[in-house]
Design an enzyme around this catalytic site. Sequence first.
Site, PDB file in Angstrom:
ATOM      1  N   ASP A 100     -97.039  -2.434  18.308  1.00  0.00           N
ATOM      2  CA  ASP A 100     -97.715  -2.733  17.051  1.00  0.00           C
ATOM      3  C   ASP A 100     -99.140  -3.179  17.330  1.00  0.00           C
ATOM      4  O   ASP A 100     -99.417  -3.728  18.397  1.00  0.00           O
ATOM      5  CB  ASP A 100     -96.972  -3.909  16.400  1.00  0.00           C
ATOM      6  CG  ASP A 100     -96.620  -3.625  14.970  1.00  0.00           C
ATOM      7  OD1 ASP A 100     -97.554  -3.479  14.174  1.00  0.00           O
ATOM      8  OD2 ASP A 100     -95.417  -3.569  14.659  1.00  0.00           O
ATOM      9  N   ASP A 201    -101.025  -1.474  12.098  1.00  0.00           N
ATOM     10  CA  ASP A 201    -100.594  -2.279  10.954  1.00  0.00           C
ATOM     11  C   ASP A 201    -101.658  -2.313   9.853  1.00  0.00           C
ATOM     12  O   ASP A 201    -102.844  -2.524  10.133  1.00  0.00           O
ATOM     13  CB  ASP A 201    -100.336  -3.705  11.475  1.00  0.00           C
ATOM     14  CG  ASP A 201     -99.821  -4.652  10.418  1.00  0.00           C
ATOM     15  OD1 ASP A 201     -98.667  -4.486  10.007  1.00  0.00           O
ATOM     16  OD2 ASP A 201    -100.571  -5.552  10.012  1.00  0.00           O
ATOM     17  N   GLU A 250     -99.451   2.355   9.315  1.00  0.00           N
ATOM     18  CA  GLU A 250     -98.724   1.710   8.216  1.00  0.00           C
ATOM     19  C   GLU A 250     -99.655   1.737   7.009  1.00  0.00           C
ATOM     20  O   GLU A 250    -100.675   1.054   6.989  1.00  0.00           O
ATOM     21  CB  GLU A 250     -98.356   0.270   8.562  1.00  0.00           C
ATOM     22  CG  GLU A 250     -97.395  -0.305   7.544  1.00  0.00           C
ATOM     23  CD  GLU A 250     -97.628  -1.764   7.188  1.00  0.00           C
ATOM     24  OE1 GLU A 250     -96.727  -2.367   6.609  1.00  0.00           O
ATOM     25  OE2 GLU A 250     -98.719  -2.299   7.470  1.00  0.00           O
ATOM     26  N   HIS A 318     -88.768  -4.325   9.048  1.00  0.00           N
ATOM     27  CA  HIS A 318     -88.671  -5.792   9.017  1.00  0.00           C
ATOM     28  C   HIS A 318     -89.282  -6.394   7.747  1.00  0.00           C
ATOM     29  O   HIS A 318     -89.278  -7.617   7.594  1.00  0.00           O
ATOM     30  CB  HIS A 318     -89.358  -6.370  10.262  1.00  0.00           C
ATOM     31  CG  HIS A 318     -90.828  -6.065  10.305  1.00  0.00           C
ATOM     32  ND1 HIS A 318     -91.323  -4.792  10.480  1.00  0.00           N
ATOM     33  CD2 HIS A 318     -91.911  -6.851  10.153  1.00  0.00           C
ATOM     34  CE1 HIS A 318     -92.637  -4.814  10.442  1.00  0.00           C
ATOM     35  NE2 HIS A 318     -93.030  -6.054  10.241  1.00  0.00           N
ATOM     36  N   ASP A 319     -89.834  -5.562   6.868  1.00  0.00           N
ATOM     37  CA  ASP A 319     -90.435  -6.058   5.628  1.00  0.00           C
ATOM     38  C   ASP A 319     -89.608  -5.718   4.390  1.00  0.00           C
ATOM     39  O   ASP A 319     -90.029  -5.986   3.272  1.00  0.00           O
ATOM     40  CB  ASP A 319     -91.835  -5.452   5.437  1.00  0.00           C
ATOM     41  CG  ASP A 319     -92.820  -5.915   6.499  1.00  0.00           C
ATOM     42  OD1 ASP A 319     -92.681  -7.062   6.971  1.00  0.00           O
ATOM     43  OD2 ASP A 319     -93.722  -5.134   6.858  1.00  0.00           O
TER      44      ASP A 319
HETATM   45  C1  NOJ Z   1     -97.453  -5.539   7.903  1.00  0.00           C
HETATM   46  C2  NOJ Z   1     -96.329  -6.148   8.670  1.00  0.00           C
HETATM   47  O1  NOJ Z   1     -95.299  -5.211   8.787  1.00  0.00           O
HETATM   48  C3  NOJ Z   1     -95.878  -7.372   7.896  1.00  0.00           C
HETATM   49  O2  NOJ Z   1     -94.740  -7.940   8.472  1.00  0.00           O
HETATM   50  C4  NOJ Z   1     -97.024  -8.337   7.822  1.00  0.00           C
HETATM   51  O3  NOJ Z   1     -96.651  -9.435   7.011  1.00  0.00           O
HETATM   52  C5  NOJ Z   1     -98.245  -7.685   7.224  1.00  0.00           C
HETATM   53  N1  NOJ Z   1     -98.558  -6.435   7.849  1.00  0.00           N
HETATM   54  C6  NOJ Z   1     -99.441  -8.589   7.366  1.00  0.00           C
HETATM   55  O4  NOJ Z   1     -99.737  -8.776   8.712  1.00  0.00           O
END
Ligand code: NOJ
Length: 546
Positions: A100, A201, A250, A318-319
């Site tokens: 990441d 990210d 992402e 994970h989100d």
């Molecule tokens: C994306 C990540 O997947 C997430 O977990 C994070 O909170 C946000 N970016 C901000 O860094």
Amino acid sequence: MTDTQQWWRHAVGYQIYPQSFFDSNHDGVGDLPGVQAKINYLKDLGVDFVWLASFYPSGHVDSGYDVTDYCGVDPQFGTLADFEELVAALHAAGIKVVIDLALNHTSAQHPWFRAARQSRTNPYHDYYIWQPSDGQTPPNNWQSVFGDSAWQPNPATHEAYLHSFATAQPDLNWENPRVQQEMVQIIQWWADRHVDGFRLDGVTHLKKRADFADVTDPRTGYYQNLAGVAPYLAALRPVLTANHLLTIGEAGGVDMTTAKQWLDPTTGFFDLLLEFDHVHFWEMAEPKLPVAALRANLTKWQVALEGHGWSALFIENHDLPRAVSYYGDAVDYPRRSAQALGMWYMLMKGTPFIYQGQELGLTNADFTRIDQYRDLDSCNYYHRQLATGAPVANTLKQLAAKSRDNARTPIPWTGKAYGGFSTTTPWIDMGPDVAQRNVERESHDPLSVLTFYQQLIRVKQSVPALQTGRYELIDTYDDQLYVYRRTYNGDNWLVMVNMSSQIATTQEFDLTASELILTNLLVDSDSDAQQIQPWEARLYHLRQLE
Ligand code: NOJ
């Protein structure tokens, strides 16, 4: 680009959230040696690459996405030597490694920001985004993704800094070529440590409105889909291509035109984009999944990218909450719906990602108290809701459905204490039903979700039509079935999934001459060509087009 360089087109990925994978040093937190200890599991599962979620030294505010050092490993996960050993061991097992990289912001504890905030003349000041501030009124109405104003006063410079996520995550100023150069060097630094790719990210956040004016949608209006990200991404492209790195962006909220440009194999910036259009349907999934709308949405993306780019296929990360809880039926059909969802998304055109535990059919965490939550976003939400007078019970119910912690519970390796994840109390509670759903038990059960995922991975990897074949929706005009065909050089496959908890009746598909290759229905159940059982999934090899 040669076929070997595009290895990811034929690959299945697996996302590891290191905190919750396996704890090798008995401190309650998963770690990199813990990943290494489980390489045989990854091999048996059959995945081709892993994506390790953020493991950098961090301020521990946003689960590692508030980085304090881009060239290191957080001590809770091990050392750089552990990382290097892990990469070598994964490579020896034939598994590639994607890491990441949080591009949009650092931690407020990062040395760049600590210097930047001291004075307007500090060389690092321009690494971040500032507006004059009296310390009271925010410069505009922009809001952070995690709620509240996106501005935080910095008394030392009579300014406020922008944070589109947490207060402790100041946004980097990508207009500054030095920021771009720092990231180029960081990418090279990890490439020298033999990583095979990056999941970049928050790329849709990098460009902000230059006029700092109020926006109609304060949550997204100041960054989403603004022209001007391309030059930043172009600055990263040479180091990524020179090192043959897989690039996964992402890209929350990306529109289709931009997605096509960014994915263009010759002029684009990414090999794969994680776009989230389809996952928002889960928020409408009460009382029933809107299958027709989902069908239209996913088909729109599959068709648009045909010949223009390659899709990243995913239903968990994970989100997000657990898919079996938000899309499937975790109450009446937990096993079958987990399997059906797996077949449904993995056999579309694109590179599938499996998020750890998804292959076990793990459900949401079932937390009932706020002190069980660790995620900043969930805790903020809880306190904001209560401050507006919302009832506790209702707020906890909402969190139980949508909190990011639902997918962050530790992997149950066994049915024993703490699921064999750790020998001590884990950093976050285990999810429910550890005795039923765990690696040990599922790996010995031919009908388990895990076994089914192994079969799905094998079939995806071994059938060219399921990789490169064209996707064609067969519209059933109902709110239950999702049926599509994959076609490659006259070789045709049909995926038929009942995405509801009721029996569905098919149109007159003539499947008599076709071979049923994979199904999640128990062998002794009645399989009927016309009646599709709740959450039944079938893969047919079609002998001829109907
Ligand atoms: C994306 C990540 O997947 C997430 O977990 C994070 O909170 C946000 N970016 C901000 O860094």
